[in-house]
Design a protein around this motif. Structure first.
Motif, PDB file in Angstrom:
ATOM      1  N   TYR A   1       0.813  -1.223   0.000  1.00 41.34           N
ATOM      2  CA  TYR A   1       0.000   0.000   0.000  1.00 41.34           C
ATOM      3  C   TYR A   1       0.847   1.275   0.000  1.00 41.34           C
ATOM      4  CZ  TYR A   1      -2.490   3.829   2.327  1.00 41.34           C
ATOM      5  OH  TYR A   1      -2.977   5.051   2.674  1.00 41.34           O
ATOM      6  N   LYS A   2       1.799   1.385   0.911  1.00 37.55           N
ATOM      7  CA  LYS A   2       2.587   2.617   1.033  1.00 37.55           C
ATOM      8  C   LYS A   2       3.451   2.858  -0.194  1.00 37.55           C
ATOM      9  CE  LYS A   2       2.680   2.957   6.064  1.00 37.55           C
ATOM     10  NZ  LYS A   2       3.534   3.007   7.293  1.00 37.55           N
ATOM     11  N   ASP A   3       4.082   1.796  -0.709  1.00 39.71           N
ATOM     12  CA  ASP A   3       4.912   1.939  -1.907  1.00 39.71           C
ATOM     13  C   ASP A   3       4.063   2.366  -3.107  1.00 39.71           C
ATOM     14  OD1 ASP A   3       7.237   1.287  -0.611  1.00 39.71           O
ATOM     15  OD2 ASP A   3       7.222  -0.815  -1.222  1.00 39.71           O
ATOM     16  N   ASN A   4       2.924   1.719  -3.263  1.00 35.35           N
ATOM     17  CA  ASN A   4       2.055   2.048  -4.391  1.00 35.35           C
ATOM     18  C   ASN A   4       1.480   3.458  -4.272  1.00 35.35           C
ATOM     19  OD1 ASN A   4       2.299  -0.348  -5.885  1.00 35.35           O
ATOM     20  ND2 ASN A   4       0.790  -1.393  -4.612  1.00 35.35           N
ATOM     21  N   LEU A   5       1.210   3.878  -3.038  1.00 37.27           N
ATOM     22  CA  LEU A   5       0.697   5.224  -2.829  1.00 37.27           C
ATOM     23  C   LEU A   5       1.749   6.267  -3.204  1.00 37.27           C
ATOM     24  CD1 LEU A   5      -1.531   7.113  -1.850  1.00 37.27           C
ATOM     25  CD2 LEU A   5      -0.659   6.838   0.477  1.00 37.27           C
ATOM     26  N   ASN A   6       2.988   6.035  -2.795  1.00 34.83           N
ATOM     27  CA  ASN A   6       4.065   6.963  -3.150  1.00 34.83           C
ATOM     28  C   ASN A   6       4.288   7.000  -4.656  1.00 34.83           C
ATOM     29  OD1 ASN A   6       4.556   7.681  -0.473  1.00 34.83           O
ATOM     30  ND2 ASN A   6       6.030   6.030  -0.166  1.00 34.83           N
ATOM     31  N   TYR A   7       4.216   5.837  -5.272  1.00 37.63           N
ATOM     32  CA  TYR A   7       4.340   5.719  -6.726  1.00 37.63           C
ATOM     33  C   TYR A   7       3.231   6.498  -7.424  1.00 37.63           C
ATOM     34  CZ  TYR A   7       3.706   3.170 -11.201  1.00 37.63           C
ATOM     35  OH  TYR A   7       3.504   2.812 -12.519  1.00 37.63           O
ATOM     36  N   ALA A   8       1.998   6.344  -6.948  1.00 36.02           N
ATOM     37  CA  ALA A   8       0.849   7.060  -7.520  1.00 36.02           C
ATOM     38  C   ALA A   8       1.004   8.566  -7.346  1.00 36.02           C
ATOM     39  CB  ALA A   8      -0.446   6.579  -6.867  1.00 36.02           C
ATOM     40  N   LYS A   9       1.476   8.974  -6.184  1.00 34.78           N
ATOM     41  CA  LYS A   9       1.662  10.406  -5.926  1.00 34.78           C
ATOM     42  C   LYS A   9       2.710  11.007  -6.856  1.00 34.78           C
ATOM     43  CE  LYS A   9       0.257  10.583  -1.054  1.00 34.78           C
ATOM     44  NZ  LYS A   9       0.723  10.808   0.349  1.00 34.78           N
ATOM     45  N   GLU A  10       3.757  10.241  -7.124  1.00 34.71           N
ATOM     46  CA  GLU A  10       4.807  10.749  -8.008  1.00 34.71           C
ATOM     47  C   GLU A  10       4.291  10.897  -9.431  1.00 34.71           C
ATOM     48  OE1 GLU A  10       9.534  10.010  -9.053  1.00 34.71           O
ATOM     49  OE2 GLU A  10       8.524   8.807  -7.516  1.00 34.71           O
ATOM     50  N   LEU A  11       3.552   9.890  -9.917  1.00 35.08           N
ATOM     51  CA  LEU A  11       2.959   9.988 -11.254  1.00 35.08           C
ATOM     52  C   LEU A  11       1.990  11.165 -11.327  1.00 35.08           C
ATOM     53  CD1 LEU A  11       2.216   6.251 -12.178  1.00 35.08           C
ATOM     54  CD2 LEU A  11       4.020   7.724 -13.108  1.00 35.08           C
ATOM     55  N   ASN A  12       1.206  11.332 -10.273  1.00 39.65           N
ATOM     56  CA  ASN A  12       0.236  12.430 -10.236  1.00 39.65           C
ATOM     57  C   ASN A  12       0.944  13.788 -10.302  1.00 39.65           C
ATOM     58  OD1 ASN A  12      -2.725  13.279  -9.479  1.00 39.65           O
ATOM     59  ND2 ASN A  12      -1.402  14.479  -8.163  1.00 39.65           N
ATOM     60  N   SER A  13       2.048  13.910  -9.570  1.00 38.45           N
ATOM     61  CA  SER A  13       2.814  15.155  -9.571  1.00 38.45           C
ATOM     62  C   SER A  13       3.362  15.466 -10.957  1.00 38.45           C
ATOM     63  CB  SER A  13       3.957  15.052  -8.555  1.00 38.45           C
ATOM     64  OG  SER A  13       4.765  16.198  -8.586  1.00 38.45           O
ATOM     65  N   MET A  14       3.831  14.435 -11.649  1.00 42.45           N
ATOM     66  CA  MET A  14       4.368  14.618 -12.998  1.00 42.45           C
ATOM     67  C   MET A  14       3.259  14.974 -13.981  1.00 42.45           C
ATOM     68  SD  MET A  14       7.071  11.419 -12.980  1.00 42.45           S
ATOM     69  CE  MET A  14       7.758  11.754 -14.613  1.00 42.45           C
ATOM     70  N   LEU A  15       2.095  14.359 -13.809  1.00 37.25           N
ATOM     71  CA  LEU A  15       0.951  14.691 -14.665  1.00 37.25           C
ATOM     72  C   LEU A  15       0.550  16.150 -14.487  1.00 37.25           C
ATOM     73  CD1 LEU A  15      -1.410  11.577 -14.329  1.00 37.25           C
ATOM     74  CD2 LEU A  15      -0.515  12.500 -16.469  1.00 37.25           C
ATOM     75  N   GLU A  16       0.488  16.583 -13.238  1.00 36.59           N
ATOM     76  CA  GLU A  16       0.087  17.959 -12.951  1.00 36.59           C
ATOM     77  C   GLU A  16       1.082  18.966 -13.522  1.00 36.59           C
ATOM     78  OE1 GLU A  16      -2.706  19.613 -11.239  1.00 36.59           O
ATOM     79  OE2 GLU A  16      -3.292  17.799 -12.291  1.00 36.59           O
ATOM     80  N   LYS A  17       2.346  18.592 -13.516  1.00 40.53           N
ATOM     81  CA  LYS A  17       3.365  19.501 -14.022  1.00 40.53           C
ATOM     82  C   LYS A  17       3.261  19.685 -15.526  1.00 40.53           C
ATOM     83  CE  LYS A  17       8.366  20.310 -13.873  1.00 40.53           C
ATOM     84  NZ  LYS A  17       9.669  19.783 -13.381  1.00 40.53           N
ATOM     85  N   LEU A  18       3.028  18.590 -16.260  1.00 45.64           N
ATOM     86  CA  LEU A  18       2.980  18.658 -17.716  1.00 45.64           C
ATOM     87  C   LEU A  18       1.581  18.940 -18.245  1.00 45.64           C
ATOM     88  CD1 LEU A  18       5.323  15.691 -18.758  1.00 45.64           C
ATOM     89  CD2 LEU A  18       5.831  18.135 -18.793  1.00 45.64           C
ATOM     90  N   TYR A  19       0.562  18.424 -17.537  1.00 46.53           N
ATOM     91  CA  TYR A  19      -0.829  18.563 -17.999  1.00 46.53           C
ATOM     92  C   TYR A  19      -1.716  18.973 -16.817  1.00 46.53           C
ATOM     93  CZ  TYR A  19       1.136  15.697 -21.763  1.00 46.53           C
ATOM     94  OH  TYR A  19       1.925  15.204 -22.779  1.00 46.53           O
ATOM     95  N   PRO A  20      -1.634  20.238 -16.424  1.00 45.39           N
ATOM     96  CA  PRO A  20      -2.403  20.689 -15.246  1.00 45.39           C
ATOM     97  C   PRO A  20      -3.901  20.436 -15.399  1.00 45.39           C
ATOM     98  CG  PRO A  20      -0.841  22.372 -15.978  1.00 45.39           C
ATOM     99  CD  PRO A  20      -0.861  21.327 -17.042  1.00 45.39           C
ATOM    100  N   GLY A  21      -4.478  19.762 -14.401  1.00 45.36           N
ATOM    101  CA  GLY A  21      -5.908  19.479 -14.419  1.00 45.36           C
ATOM    102  C   GLY A  21      -6.281  18.156 -15.060  1.00 45.36           C
ATOM    103  N   LEU A  22      -5.307  17.445 -15.638  1.00 43.98           N
ATOM    104  CA  LEU A  22      -5.627  16.162 -16.270  1.00 43.98           C
ATOM    105  C   LEU A  22      -6.000  15.109 -15.220  1.00 43.98           C
ATOM    106  CD1 LEU A  22      -5.825  14.337 -18.738  1.00 43.98           C
ATOM    107  CD2 LEU A  22      -3.368  13.916 -18.553  1.00 43.98           C
TER     108      LEU A  22
END
Length: 386
Positions: free
Chosen positions: A303-324
């Motif tokens: 759970y914790k590893d996958n959550l951190n992984y998801a958060k990192e992907l989310n951060s990258m998405l927000e940086k390149l595609y805000p609101g996606l």
């Protein structure tokens, strides 16, 4: 002599009180919900994690010896009845929605935790996945809408099914699958009007098409992918299973792949949300996208590893595609499966691309954006790993 015998009497009285208290809680629960009591592992873990064990122990000692001094810094204001009530009912007395969620269909979805809220995300528009009206809905091949020129789309599904030649030389590190392969989109289905109509076994217009597009996009970026295009509804019927067994079935598929190919490290289960278009669509630089939900299961060791992984992907998405991204959401067994096969890998997520109202253009734009972000994440990690 009387003083010596009083100690065991006190102990018997103490445990008798505890027993009576527990029985009263069970009786109260039975009267309130009138259903079999089955505490979930989520409620047990959550409740136990919040207990102040030093305070409980100190309180128990003081109840037997009133001269015992308890440090004021130790929290002795513990409601054992509240703890027991929460454990046996999965209802938190201080959170009324946990009670109403059992009585009002659909309300329990609000138990979903928001780890990161995307733009416009709140408790009124959380992602949700209502079950189909009947098992027949998951095995229907509905007609494609007339306005869909699918012949001009990429041959991603065919390449995905047969094995693209460019993928043969790549080490397959990603496994893409669709536990609810029948989930589809209203604009792609002829005559479909209401959300319950958004199901089809045709892989050109359901979430398998989304998975095929992502597969090809990652292959084009040099990342090897194994894509499962199985008709999950048909397989469930063949096993005499129903909708509730979907994750058990997809787990069998995933385990088989991972046993045969130990290079697979990333698991992506693709779904679509049941929210409507206003919630699941955004415009970025004049281009329309189906928004993405990232779901992490709480009931597994990763759970914790996958959550951190998801958060990192989310951060990258927000940086390149805000609101996606609509955000990162956490679900336990009380809101869904809670595991989602994410115990099989610590780089495993469930992605929901768009909702019932999104069209192929919006979906494919979102897929291509995610493929870009995932590729950046993957190659950066590869570089770090040497």
């Amino acid at each position: 002599m009387l003083e010596k015998n009083s100690k065991p009497i006190h102990i018997v009285i103490f445990f008798s009180r505890i027993f009576v208290g527990v029985m009263l809680v069970f009786l109260l629960v039975f009267c309130l919900v009138k259903t079999p009591i089955s505490p979930s592992s989520a409620s047990l873990k959550q409740s136990l994690s919040k207990l102040d064990y030093s305070g409980i122990f100190a309180s128990m000692l003081q109840s037997e010896n009133h001269l015992l001094f308890i440090d004021k810094n130790v929290n002795s204001n513990i409601s054992l009845s509240k703890v027991l009530f929460t454990l046996v009912t999965n209802i938190n007395p201080s959170k009324s929605i946990t009670l109403l969620g059992r009585e009002i269909p659909g309300l329990d979805m609000y138990n979903t935790e928001i780890a990161i809220a995307g733009k416009g995300t709140n408790l009124t528009n959380l992602p949700f996945d209502p079950p189909p009206k009947s098992n027949d809905d998951i095995i229907k091949e509905r007609p494609i809408a007339d306005n869909q020129n699918l012949n001009n789309e990429s041959n991603s599904e065919e390449k995905s099914k047969q094995g693209d030649s460019s993928n043969n030389t790549l080490k397959k590190v990603v496994y893409i699958y669709q536990s609810h392969s029948w989930e589809s989109f209203l604009p792609l289905i002829s005559g479909a009007k209401v959300p319950n109509d958004a199901t089809s076994t045709n892989n050109k217009i359901n979430v398998v098409a989304v998975g095929s597009r992502l597969t090809q996009a990652l292959i084009d970026k040099g990342i090897g992918v194994e894509h499962d295009t199985s008709n999950m509804g048909a397989e469930l019927k063949a096993k005499n299973w129903n909708y509730n067994n979907a994750y058990s079935l997809s787990r069998e598929h995933a385990q088989e792949v991972m046993t045969g190919d130990r290079d697979v490290k990333f698991l992506i289960d693709i779904h679509r949300d049941s929210q409507r278009k206003a919630v699941t669509t955004t415009t970025i630089k004049g281009k329309k996208y189906a928004r993405i939900d990232i779901i992490v299961g709480k009931e597994n060791k990763n759970y914790k590893d996958n959550l951190n992984y998801a958060k990192e992907l989310n951060s990258m998405l927000e940086k390149l595609y805000p609101g996606l991204s609509r955000g990162v959401f956490i679900k336990s067994k009380s809101e869904g499966n809670g595991i989602y096969n994410q115990d099989l890998s610590n780089r495993s997520i469930l992605l929901e691309f768009g909702g019932v109202d999104n069209n192929l253009e919006e979906l494919y734009n979102a897929v291509d954006a995610f493929a870009k972000v995932f590729s950046d994440y993957y190659w950066k990690a590869e570089e770090v790993n040497g």
